[in-house]
Design a protein around this motif. Structure first.
Motif, mmCIF file in Angstrom:
data_model
loop_
_atom_site.group_PDB
_atom_site.id
_atom_site.type_symbol
_atom_site.label_atom_id
_atom_site.label_comp_id
_atom_site.label_asym_id
_atom_site.label_seq_id
_atom_site.Cartn_x
_atom_site.Cartn_y
_atom_site.Cartn_z
ATOM 1 N N ASP A 113 0.842 -1.190 0.000
ATOM 2 C CA ASP A 113 0.000 0.000 0.000
ATOM 3 C C ASP A 113 0.881 1.245 0.000
ATOM 4 O OD1 ASP A 113 0.602 0.747 2.900
ATOM 5 O OD2 ASP A 113 -0.275 -1.242 3.158
ATOM 6 N N TRP A 116 -2.043 4.326 3.256
ATOM 7 C CA TRP A 116 -3.467 4.286 3.610
ATOM 8 C C TRP A 116 -3.916 2.834 3.705
ATOM 9 C CZ3 TRP A 116 -5.346 8.628 5.342
ATOM 10 C CH2 TRP A 116 -4.857 9.848 4.863
ATOM 11 N N ALA A 118 -6.849 -0.222 4.287
ATOM 12 C CA ALA A 118 -8.265 -0.559 4.081
ATOM 13 C C ALA A 118 -8.937 -0.858 5.426
ATOM 14 C CB ALA A 118 -8.366 -1.775 3.156
ATOM 15 N N PHE A 120 -11.273 2.025 3.249
ATOM 16 C CA PHE A 120 -10.874 3.394 2.955
ATOM 17 C C PHE A 120 -11.993 4.409 3.158
ATOM 18 C CE2 PHE A 120 -8.322 0.571 0.157
ATOM 19 C CZ PHE A 120 -7.097 0.784 0.763
ATOM 20 N N LYS A 155 -6.906 9.807 -1.512
ATOM 21 C CA LYS A 155 -6.023 9.613 -2.661
ATOM 22 C C LYS A 155 -5.926 10.873 -3.521
ATOM 23 C CE LYS A 155 -5.542 5.100 -1.885
ATOM 24 N NZ LYS A 155 -4.270 4.413 -1.622
#
Length: 740
Positions: A113, A116, A118, A120, A155
């Protein structure tokens, strides 16, 4: 004369500098030549580029990656986390912002990753929500999300989080300021409801300020309420890995530090080995406290015939670093000190007369207005509160590092690195095979047998071990391990509270998943964590997979599943006969005219093994046949059908043996064929309640043996297509020939 030597010394110094410069130039030239590796098939590079290291297929510009730096062991940090800025030429920016060019790198693989984790969702950004974070500069911070904060995508670039209640820290940029970020699970907001904004101090102190114990209902004691709270945490986390605290972010710089710390530990162990450690994949499967490390004590006579190569493997185990979530958690920057502090909180809450008298005197002096005594009284109240919540402080300090940052992120990266660099990093992988462990195990198997994934490397032989131990032995070991952990102030074997609640769950899941995995591989099918049969084929096989009896002082090999000629150990028939005879002595199944309730299910298990370890004219077998006919009981023919029944029997006897000492839960919801009725269970509990402790001890020992041999029977059934009975007949003949 003395002064006259100075020019000569200066000339010599100049010559040495020239020589050193030439030597360094040669090293750099050699390094560049060595790094000019032609991109292999599948590497994601433009055609014609020949100066790049191997890159995992699918890596694109902007991808998060792990890279191995050329000639970097001297510096002690061979691995870096970074972002791909360019593929032609290859350029990677690391977590500190430094730029690395392709010729300086040995290989590049994708990271799990970008920091971040999950799931999310963005609900943690809602105004008023409590968040717990650690800044990259070290401070722990508890805060509420500011009322004017607007939700931002994770993101979409830098995420600036506005905080409330901290004058010196009105906001943070997650990607540049924050090492870890956590928030309570959606269903656990009330348990962390009285958190206040503060900065500095220990992680356990922040948890203590936010957390509160479950309140007892009108008919509950405080201990009942705490037991209910602990059980809920454990059972919910089985299906939701982010319960009761969710991990949102871990900075790649933190993972880089943990990965390099792990590599340093592996290198140190390797250097202690008196002989060369051969690169191979070693995996130990089984529930916590099954005695996995005892594999290194396997004697040479236990590893004979086709298993002789495993002598070298077993001997190397103590020089291999363990890859599992707990060990990687201990490598995370800051964890060791935070956990040491959490363990220092006294969960016994000293109630001795001397200590109570001291507190009473302090409380009395408070009324006299002494500021010093008032501060002492406040400190004592704070310590008492922390002591009452010590179980949660230990658990949550461990959990926030372990669950998201390690289990869901770092661990998967370490698997890739240790397979690619198996020749440099001797390790062994251990797994309790709980929950979604099948996917991770298959990832290791797939990568070690591949020549090209994640980047080109030599295929590696696979050696698997399953040490089998009874639940009572595991119970005792976990208690002893917890005492060592408190004494040494160091992580030894996971969280004791959750491990004891999960003692049956871990065993049942391991037995089910290991047998399922091996059964699928025998059939050429890729096993998955999902229910039902997978349609995806695989050609992966295990080179060796040993089942180890770890109940006694010395571990003993019961079976090599991967050996086509391997047989169960010669003493199995005698052990089985001893166990079924003991069950009959204690429960007197054959003396009852009619069998009711749970007796019927116990009889089915009893007769299944009696048919396989006693000749047809044995008196007990004749009587069992008459009992079966008289009660119209259907026989069990497949050992897979035996396991859920013998598991439930074993659990009931365990609960009777330990009574209130055990916080374990049963596994009825996780077993197939859980067709036993409530009345059946009640009748069996009544039977157990009427037995003496000595008889319960003997019955538990016999049932543990039956459970072990049921798992062994399943493996033999899978391996020989159900021809397990012929194996036992052949063993009986061998035993007779040896004795004659």
């Amino acid at each position: 004369e003395h002064l006259g030597t100075r020019p000569r010394l200066n000339m010599q110094l100049a010559w040495d500098c020239v020589s050193l410069t030439k030597a360094l130039a040669a090293i750099v030239s050699s390094s560049r030549s060595a790094s000019k590796v032609t991109a292999t098939a599948g590497a994601n590079l433009p055609h014609g580029v020949g100066t790049h290291p191997p890159i995992e297929e699918g890596v694109l510009v902007g991808a998060s990656v792990i890279a191995k730096v050329q000639n970097s062991w001297v510096g002690g940090c061979p691995y870096l986390y970074g972002i791909v800025d360019s593929l032609n030429p290859l350029q990677i920016s690391d977590a500190q912002g430094n730029l690395h060019h392709g010729e300086a790198l040995q290989w590049v693989v994708s990271a799990q990753d970008d920091g971040w984790l999950a799931p999310f969702g963005l609900e943690w950004q809602q105004p008023g929500r409590y968040v717990l974070l650690q800044l990259l500069q070290g401070d722990w911070v508890s805060a509420r999300i500011a009322a004017d904060h607007e939700l931002q995508p994770i993101k979409g670039g830098f995420l600036h989080l506005k905080l409330d209640g901290l004058e010196t820290l009105p906001s943070v940029c997650i990607q540049t300021d924050v090492a870890y970020l956590f928030t309570p699970h959606e269903k656990c907001q009330e348990e962390f409801g009285h958190a206040t904004s503060c900065r500095g101090g220990r992680l356990a102190e922040h948890i203590e300020r936010a957390f509160e114990n479950e309140k007892p209902t009108p008919h509950e004691t405080l201990e009942d309420a705490l037991r209910r709270q602990r059980s809920r945490w454990v059972e919910e986390s089985r299906v939701d890995g982010q319960y009761p605290v969710r991990s949102i972010w871990v900075h790649p710089k933190i993972k880089e530090g943990a990965l390099n710390e792990f590599a340093r530990r592996a290198l140190r162990k390797k250097q202690e080995s008196p002989v060369r450690i051969h690169p191979e994949i070693v995996m130990l499967l089984g529930p916590p406290a099954a005695g996995k490390s005892s594999i290194s004590r396997l004697s040479a006579d236990q590893l004979s015939g086709s298993m002789v190569p495993l002598r070298r493997t077993a001997a190397s185990l103590k020089y291999r670093e363990e890859v599992n979530n707990d060990n990687l958690t201990d490598c995370m920057p800051g964890f060791a000190e935070e956990y040491k502090y959490a363990l220092s909180v006294d969960d016994t809450n000293d109630r001795s007369p001397k200590n109570l008298w001291k507190k009473a005197r302090t409380a009395a002096k408070v009324h006299l207005g002494s500021v010093a005594h008032r501060l002492e009284w406040i400190r004592d109240m704070h310590v008492d509160k922390m002591s009452a919540e010590a179980w949660a402080l230990h658990w949550l300090t461990y959990l926030v590092y372990h669950h998201g940052p390690v289990r869901d992120s770092l661990a998967l990266d370490v698997i890739k690195v240790t397979i690619v660099d198996a020749h440099e990093l001797p390790v062994y992988y251990s797994s309790c095979m709980v929950g979604k462990a099948m996917a991770r195990t298959m990832l290791i198997l797939d990568l070690c047998h591949s020549e090209s994934k994640p980047v080109p490397h030599k295929p590696l032989a696979f050696r698997g071990f399953w040490p089998f131990t009874s639940q009572e032995s595991r119970f005792d070991r976990q208690a002893g391990r917890a005492m060592d952990e408190k004494k040494e102030r160091k992580l030894k074997g996971g969280n004791l509270t959750s491990n004891l609640v999960d003692i049956h769950y871990h065993a049942q899941q391991a037995e089910m998943n290991i047998t399922k995995m091996l059964g699928c591989l025998v059939q050429g099918v890729k096993p998955t964590d999902e229910e039902g049969k997978s349609d995806e084929g695989t050609d992966v096989l295990v080179d060796h997979f040993l089942v180890i009896d770890n109940e006694g002082f010395e571990p003993k090999v019961l079976l090599d599943f991967a050996d086509a000629e391997g047989q169960v150990s010669d003493g199995i028939r005698d052990h089985l006969m001893e166990s079924v005879t003991e069950v009959e002595r204690l429960l007197k199944l054959l003396e009852k005219e009619q069998l009711h309730g749970f007796d019927v299910h116990i009889f089915r298990v009893f007769k299944f093994f009696l048919n396989r370890c006693a000749p047809s004219d044995h008196p007990m077998r004749i009587r069992a046949k008459e009992t079966k006919a008289r009660n119209a009981i259907e026989s069990l023919k497949d050992p897979v059908d035996v396991l859920p029944i013998v598991t439930e029997i074993d659990e009931h006897i365990f609960f009777r043996k330990y009574r209130s000492q055990s916080t374990a839960t049963h596994t009825n919801a996780y077993r197939t064929m859980s067709h036993l009725q409530k009345g059946d269970r009640t009748s069996f509990r009544d039977t157990l309640a009427s037995m003496t402790d000595d008889d319960i001890e003997a019955l538990k020992k016999a049932t543990s043996a039956l459970r072990k041999y049921t798992c062994l029977a399943i493996l033999q059934y899978l391996k020989k297509e159900g021809d397990w009975q012929d194996e036992l007949v052949g063993m009986e003949q061998n035993i007779g020939e040896r004795s004659s």
